[in-house]
Structure formats: structure tokens, C-alpha cells
Design an enzyme around this catalytic site. Structure first.
Site, PDB file in Angstrom:
ATOM      1  CD  GLN A  72      -2.824  -1.357   2.449  1.00  0.00           C
ATOM      2  OE1 GLN A  72      -2.828  -0.355   3.405  1.00  0.00           O
ATOM      3  NE2 GLN A  72      -3.497  -2.462   2.660  1.00  0.00           N
ATOM      4  N   UNK A  73       2.045   1.315  -0.558  1.00  0.00           N
ATOM      5  CA  UNK A  73       2.812   2.329  -0.674  1.00  0.00           C
ATOM      6  C   UNK A  73       2.641   3.100  -1.988  1.00  0.00           C
ATOM      7  N   GLY A  74       2.941   4.254  -2.059  1.00  0.00           N
ATOM      8  CA  GLY A  74       2.996   5.102  -3.283  1.00  0.00           C
ATOM      9  C   GLY A  74       4.018   4.576  -4.356  1.00  0.00           C
ATOM     10  CE  LYS A  75       9.351   5.802  -5.537  1.00  0.00           C
ATOM     11  NZ  LYS A  75       9.575   6.392  -6.581  1.00  0.00           N
ATOM     12  CB  THR A  76       3.177  -0.465  -4.138  1.00  0.00           C
ATOM     13  OG1 THR A  76       3.147  -0.357  -2.730  1.00  0.00           O
ATOM     14  CG2 THR A  76       2.867  -2.130  -4.432  1.00  0.00           C
TER      15      THR A  76
END
EC number: 1.11.1.12
Length: 197
Positions: A72-76
């Protein structure tokens, strides 16, 4: 006597190379307590995403990228997409990718191992996924403690992992050769790969 206690008792001899059997020191020292005397990634073990213990010696002779991941990371999306791409293009050359889910950064990996595995399947992940771990603090997995103190594994502004998707490049001998920060996308590693195949 426990293996950890035995290693603590023998640590001075191990550090001085007094044991004649090659590999014995490493086998004994990659435990939760005595990870500092390990000489390579191959001396550690970790549970895979299905909960089976994996001896990381299986990666001997392969170039590896070891990374902490989160769903759930913006960089996923960029990281999973590029890691899948690197694996698809370089697995036959001897590249292996080891992904360790971690919930220590913004609680962005809250799911169970089964949920994480299902999420990764959505990206058609074929590289090796491991069970969720900690990468910082007293409860950090011994492999991650070890990687962070290696001469080429140290970070900027301290050795702690700063966020999701910190990546370590490991050579065929199991040694850390470079650390990449979370803002560096996986394809940045591609330029370094030919030096180690």
C-alpha cells in the site's frame, strides 16, 4: 546447549578464525543473536511466504536483489512492475530477487502472508517472496541487520532502512556490493548487473 549459546561461547575463536572447518563459523553465527560474524548472505535462513524455512545458501552462485516490499505504498506499483521486468529479463543470466514484506513504514503492509502473496500474484510475481519481517530495531531479521552494517550496505544518514523498497545488490559470493535507497527505482540497478554476472 542451544546453538545461540554455543556461538556466543565460541565467538572469540570464530572471529579469530581458530576453527579449522570452513563454513562452520558461518553456519553457527547467522542466528538471531550472532549475525555479526556471518561472512555472506548464504549463512542465513528465512521463512518463505508460505512459512517454509529457506536456507539462503541456495542462492550461492546467483546475483541477488534483496528488497523490503509493501502493498500500500505510493512506490508499490513502479517497484513491483520493474522488479518483475528485471526478473523476467535476467533470471536466465543468474539474477534472483528476494522480496521481504515489511509493515514498519506507515503500516503499508498490514495483510497476512496469504494476502500479500495474493497481492503479488496480481503483478505476476515469479521471484521469491518471503514472510513478513521487521527490517529495523531489535526484532529485525538477522539478514537485514547484517546487510545494513556491511561496508557497501551502509545508508546515508545512518544505516537504518528509511522506507519501503530499499534494495541491496548481492554478488554471487553472497556479499553486499551496493545499497539503493527507496527513491531509486529498480531499473537503476540494471546498469550495475553486468559487473556481477
Amino acid at each position: 546447549m542451544s546453538l545461540g549459546r554455543l556461538c556466543r561461547l565460541l565467538k572469540p575463536a570464530l572471529l579469530c578464525g581458530a576453527l579449522a572447518a570452513p563454513g562452520l563459523a558461518g553456519t553457527m553465527c547467522a542466528s538471531r543473536d550472532d549475525w555479526r560474524c556471518a561472512r555472506s548472505m548464504h549463512e542465513f535462513s528465512a521463512k518463505d511466504i508460505d512459512g517454509h524455512m529457506v536456507n539462503l545458501d541456495k542462492y550461492r552462485g546467483f546475483v541477488c536483489i534483496v528488497t523490503n516490499v509493501a502493498s500500500q505504498u505510493g512506490k508499490t506499483e513502479v517497484n513491483y512492475t520493474q522488479l518483475v521486468d528485471l526478473h523476467a529479463r535476467y533470471a536466465e543470466c543468474g539474477l534472483r530477487i528476494l522480496a521481504f514484506p515489511c509493515n514498519q513504514f506507515g503500516k503499508q503492509e498490514p495483510g497476512s502472508n496469504e494476502e500479500i502473496k495474493e497481492f503479488a500474484a496480481g503483478y505476476n510475481v515469479k521471484f521469491d517472496m518471503f514472510s513478513k519481517i521487521c527490517v529495523n530495531g531489535d526484532d529485525a531479521h538477522p539478514l537485514w541487520k547484517w546487510m545494513k552494517i556491511q561496508p557497501k550496505g551502509k545508508g546515508i544518514l545512518g544505516n537504518a532502512i528509511k522506507w519501503n523498497f530499499t534494495k541491496f545488490l548481492i554478488d554471487k559470493n553472497g556479499c553486499v556490493v551496493k545499497r539503493y535507497g527507496p527513491m531509486e527505482e529498480p531499473l537503476v540497478i540494471e546498469k550495475d548487473l553486468p559487473h556481477y554476472f
